[in-house]
Enzyme design. Structure first.
Site, PDB file in Angstrom:
ATOM      1  CG  ASP A   1     -18.468 -21.867  46.703  1.00 47.77           C
ATOM      2  OD1 ASP A   1     -19.360 -21.465  46.059  1.00 47.77           O
ATOM      3  OD2 ASP A   1     -17.369 -22.612  46.661  1.00 47.77           O
TER       4      ASP A   1
HETATM    5  C1  BGC Z   1     -19.064 -23.671  43.436  1.00 47.56           C
HETATM    6  C2  BGC Z   1     -18.179 -22.444  43.260  1.00 47.56           C
HETATM    7  C3  BGC Z   1     -19.422 -21.660  42.274  1.00 47.56           C
HETATM    8  C4  BGC Z   1     -20.662 -21.549  43.178  1.00 47.56           C
HETATM    9  C5  BGC Z   1     -21.604 -20.831  41.927  1.00 47.56           C
HETATM   10  C6  BGC Z   1     -20.261 -23.452  44.114  1.00 47.56           C
HETATM   11  O1  BGC Z   1     -20.896 -24.598  44.556  1.00 47.56           O
HETATM   12  O2  BGC Z   1     -18.063 -24.209  44.544  1.00 47.56           O
HETATM   13  O3  BGC Z   1     -17.174 -22.681  42.440  1.00 47.56           O
HETATM   14  O4  BGC Z   1     -18.888 -20.535  41.744  1.00 47.56           O
HETATM   15  O5  BGC Z   1     -20.990 -22.799  43.354  1.00 47.56           O
HETATM   16  O6  BGC Z   1     -21.940 -21.401  41.013  1.00 47.56           O
END
Ligand code: BGC
Length: 794
Positions: free
Chosen positions: A321
């Protein structure tokens, strides 16, 4: 811990040999162990020998820098030194982050494997052209947070789960893929399959709610819709199943918080949707931010190596993530960037999203012999495998005319999705007649509330990048509808979503007094749920409750539409407002869908995917709880305890159960369940305790539409298993189907129970069936009463 570097083909041979070797030694244990210790590849396309040959050939030509490039991911801004307090820590851990990363420069050098949230065909083309002109012409994989639609937006996933309509979810997911691929996006950071049993957690809105069985069904539907049967089709995208794992169990519902649970709970409640998605062929996963039992998920070999790769046979790759690799330093399990990199990569995170750790640290780790080349190669192999399977090398660029607005031809589908997502929680009679649907006698409607004309809010979390002007609001739709009927809408904003101004109250009350019916559009803003949207209060925010009470006091029939990304506490409303409907965030066609349901062109058919509590203090609240040694039984928990109603598992100030339970939802007709029966009373254990056993017991029931209108019901099957070595939930969903019946019509519903439905995890984390007693209920909610029983015999 080192990662395995075996190819799928090698693995198949190794597995066979391993199985044979074990056979003699562990014969008894094998008999009791229904769960295979290893699995076949989960996605045949990724396990293709042809792809493997191409990966091998390419890997041989790649420099270390090019390899590392495949393992990093930036957005179009590249990377600049962090400036926040946390950023300072990141800087301390990784001084190299003071150097800005220029994504375009990396792309030109063939050192940028994937990018996130680069929106627009022009932009993706520019980066892709750069990559395709680099030495080895390896295309960039563009990923984006397309969570519930790209340009034509459908309800937030929690709302979509309320439809219990997996075919619909598959169609919508495919629709989103057809839109996004025209802009070059070939990878969705979706589905989010985290089980959420705590409404305080804002990300509940992104998933399918509290139940493992429903969650798994939804997970499969998303993956099938995104990936189709062939990843290389121009309109297929790779799914990224997130967030692996157990993120939804964040303590106290607080975002990014830790999770801690038994292996049984992990496997029985939290893992099934991820596993279903992997078995449906998901090409990638995203590791989660949380720690699980003390080990951050982004550096967790148990999750990513033992379970995902060895048990489930996953051949794709895992992306971290956003900055999660860097955050390992915050978790305190890595004191420097190199250690964080080593731990994440060796645990099984192939791609570093935005941390700027893999590119700065891998060369050092290799030079110091703290990381093996084989580990790096295996990670690159997994990334390339997905790129080949997607056909990116043949078709690196966006194809077709770019979709930049809601697609007219997609509106009917997202409107139906919205209609199916609404859950009618309550519909009491006023003057002898249920308030909904609104009848012909309704000539004037007072439409009040901050969500009645809030186009942007209708798109929900992760919908904000899309076009608010494309959205039809409730006010627009209702006004058109009432004009056609020769009536009128008296609109009043009433109050803001948050804040304490009562300046709009008088106008609202005035409108209510003049109208035949009041429709209140209240609830949360879309930003109050989604990422970083945890709440400790679950009431209507701002002074909306105050407005609601004043409007209700006027005495007109009131319909309360609750817009939210989670269950809210609607205790007062449930006692004073005759009609309440949970409408989540419905998307582009919000207003039209709401008008159709309010006027009865379409009857609501949604059922709750998450329990609505009576009070925040009940959270986490879910229907499939474990039994206790002191069950409350038939005690009236709405009364203060006394005598023998005190020393039972209860609160002294609120009943245990949900205000509106999981599976609950009304329509405009009524349904009755009868004649629940099972195809057999006994089932020999030897037949049941086999992972491939299906259709062991058939459960049937008669469902009758006992009302005066046609309607759709979600028939639900629940099961309880008594007498097992490990206590089992008081009931668990194990089947459901949507059935549409005319007034007076009856139909037999059938459910097949096999090993997946009858099994559970024992104390050795084995998925087993034991000789136990099963009760099954079939009904319209988790409080179903019509039942039958059977036994698994030794
Ligand atoms: C979120 C994810 C997301 C990623 C990319 C993160 O902060 O937890 O769910 O896919 O950002 O934007």
């Amino acid at each position: 811990m080192k990662r395995p570097t075996i190819s799928p083909l090698h693995r198949a041979v190794t597995l066979l040999a391993g199985t044979l070797a074990c056979a003699g030694v562990h014969a008894r244990e094998q008999a009791a162990t229904a769960m295979p210790q290893t699995a076949a590849p989960s996605n045949a396309q990724l396990a293709s020998p042809d792809i493997e040959r191409r990966v091998d050939a390419l890997l041989r030509q790649m420099t270390l820098e090019e390899k590392i490039g495949q393992l990093v991911q930036y957005n179009d801004q590249g990377f600049s030194a962090p400036t926040t307090a946390n950023g300072d820590q990141a800087l301390a851990a990784n001084p190299e982050t003071q150097t800005r990363v220029d994504a375009m420069a990396l792309a030109k050098q063939g050192r940028l494997g994937s990018m996130l949230n680069v929106i627009g065909a022009d932009k993706t083309r520019a980066f892709q052209e750069a990559a395709m002109h680099s030495r080895l012409h390896i295309p960039i994989l563009f990923g984006a947070d397309v969570i519930h639609g790209y340009r034509t937006i459908y309800p937030v996933p929690l709302g979509l789960a309320a439809s219990w309509d997996t075919a619909l979810v598959q169609d919508l997911s495919h629709m989103a893929a057809t839109e996004a691929t025209t802009a070059g996006v070939k990878w969705f950071y979706s589905p989010m399959v985290d089980i959420s049993r705590d409404a305080r957690w804002g990300r509940s809105t992104e998933g399918a709610g509290e139940d493992a069985y429903l969650g798994a069904a939804m997970a499969r539907a998303y993956v099938r819709g995104y990936q189709g049967t062939d990843l290389s089709r121009p309109d297929s995208v790779a799914a990224s199943v997130k967030h692996f794992a157990a993120y939804g169990a964040a303590e106290a519902g607080r975002e990014y918080n830790t999770t801690d649970m038994s292996d049984i709970r992990l496997r029985q409640v939290y893992l099934p949707p991820y596993r279903a998605a992997v078995e449906a062929g998901a090409a990638t996963l995203m590791s989660s931010f949380n720690a699980l039992n003390g080990v951050p998920a982004t550096a967790n070999p148990y999750l990513m190596d033992e379970i995902l790769r060895k048990e489930w046979g996953f051949d794709g790759f895992v992306v971290s993530d956003y900055t999660a690799v860097m955050e390992l330093t915050h978790h305190g399990i890595a004191l420097d960037a190199a250690t964080a990199t080593k731990k994440a990569l060796e645990a099984g995170v192939e791609v570093d999203m935005m941390s700027h750790f893999y590119d700065t640290q891998i060369p050092k780790l290799l030079a110091e012999h703290r990381l093996s080349t084989a580990t790096v190669d295996e990670a690159v192999r997994r990334v390339l495998r997905v790129k080949f399977a997607l056909g990116l090398f043949e078709h690196p660029y966006a194809q077709g005319t770019e979709v930049t607005h809601a697609v007219p031809g997609h509106r009917a589908l997202v409107r139906r999705a919205a209609e199916e997502s609404f859950v009618l929680l309550r519909n009491a009679a006023v003057g002898g007649k249920a308030v909904l649907p609104l009848g012909d006698g309704v000539k004037s409607v007072a439409l009040i509330g901050p969500l009645a004309d809030a186009a942007n809010e209708m798109q929900g979390a992760w919908g904000g990048g899309n076009q608010a002007p494309d959205v039809v609001t409730l006010q627009q739709a209702l006004e058109r509808r009432m004009r056609e009927r020769g009536g009128r809408v008296l609109f009043a904003h009433g109050t803001d979503i948050e804040g304490d101004s009562t300046a709009g109250f008088d106008e609202a009350l005035q409108a209510a007094r003049q109208a035949d019916v009041v429709v209140l559009a209240l609830g949360e803003s879309s930003a109050m749920s989604g990422e970083a949207g945890s709440r400790a209060h679950l009431d209507l925010p701002g002074n909306q409750q105050q407005l609601l009470e004043k409007v209700a006091a006027i005495g007109k029939p009131v319909v309360l539409l609750v817009f939210s990304g989670r269950p809210l506490v609607l205790d007062w409303a449930a006692r004073h407002v005759p009609a309440i409907m949970a409408v989540w965030f419905p998307g582009t066609e919000a207003g039209n869908a709401l008008a159709n349901v309010l006027f009865g062109d379409v009857a609501p058919s949604g059922k709750l995917p998450m329990s609505f509590p009576r009070a925040v203090g009940q959270e986490p609240l879910y229907y499939n709880q474990f039994p206790t040694g002191r069950p409350a039984g038939d005690a009236d928990l709405s009364r203060p305890p006394g005598g023998d109603t005190r020393f039972v598992s209860r609160y002294i100030d609120v009943p245990n159960d949900a205000l509106f339970p999981f599976g609950h939802g009304l329509g405009y007709t009524s349904f009755a369940y009868s004649s629940v029966s099972v195809s057999r009373r006994t089932l020999p254990l030897a037949q049941a305790n086999r992972p491939d056993a299906r259709s062991l017991v058939t459960v049937t029931a008669t469902l009758t539409n006992t009302g005066k209108r046609a309607g759709t019901e979600v028939a639900q099957l629940y099961l309880r298993n008594l007498g097992a070595s490990v206590e089992q939930p008081v009931r668990s969903l194990k089947g459901f189907q949507r059935v549409t019946l005319k007034p007076g019509e009856s139909r037999q519903v059938r459910f097949e129970l096999g090993f997946p439905e009858l099994s559970f995890y024992d104390v050795h984390s084995r998925q087993v069936v034991e000789p136990t007693h099963y009760t099954v209920w079939v009904g319209g909610s988790s409080q179903a009463t019509a039942q039958a029983a059977f036994d698994v015999t030794p």
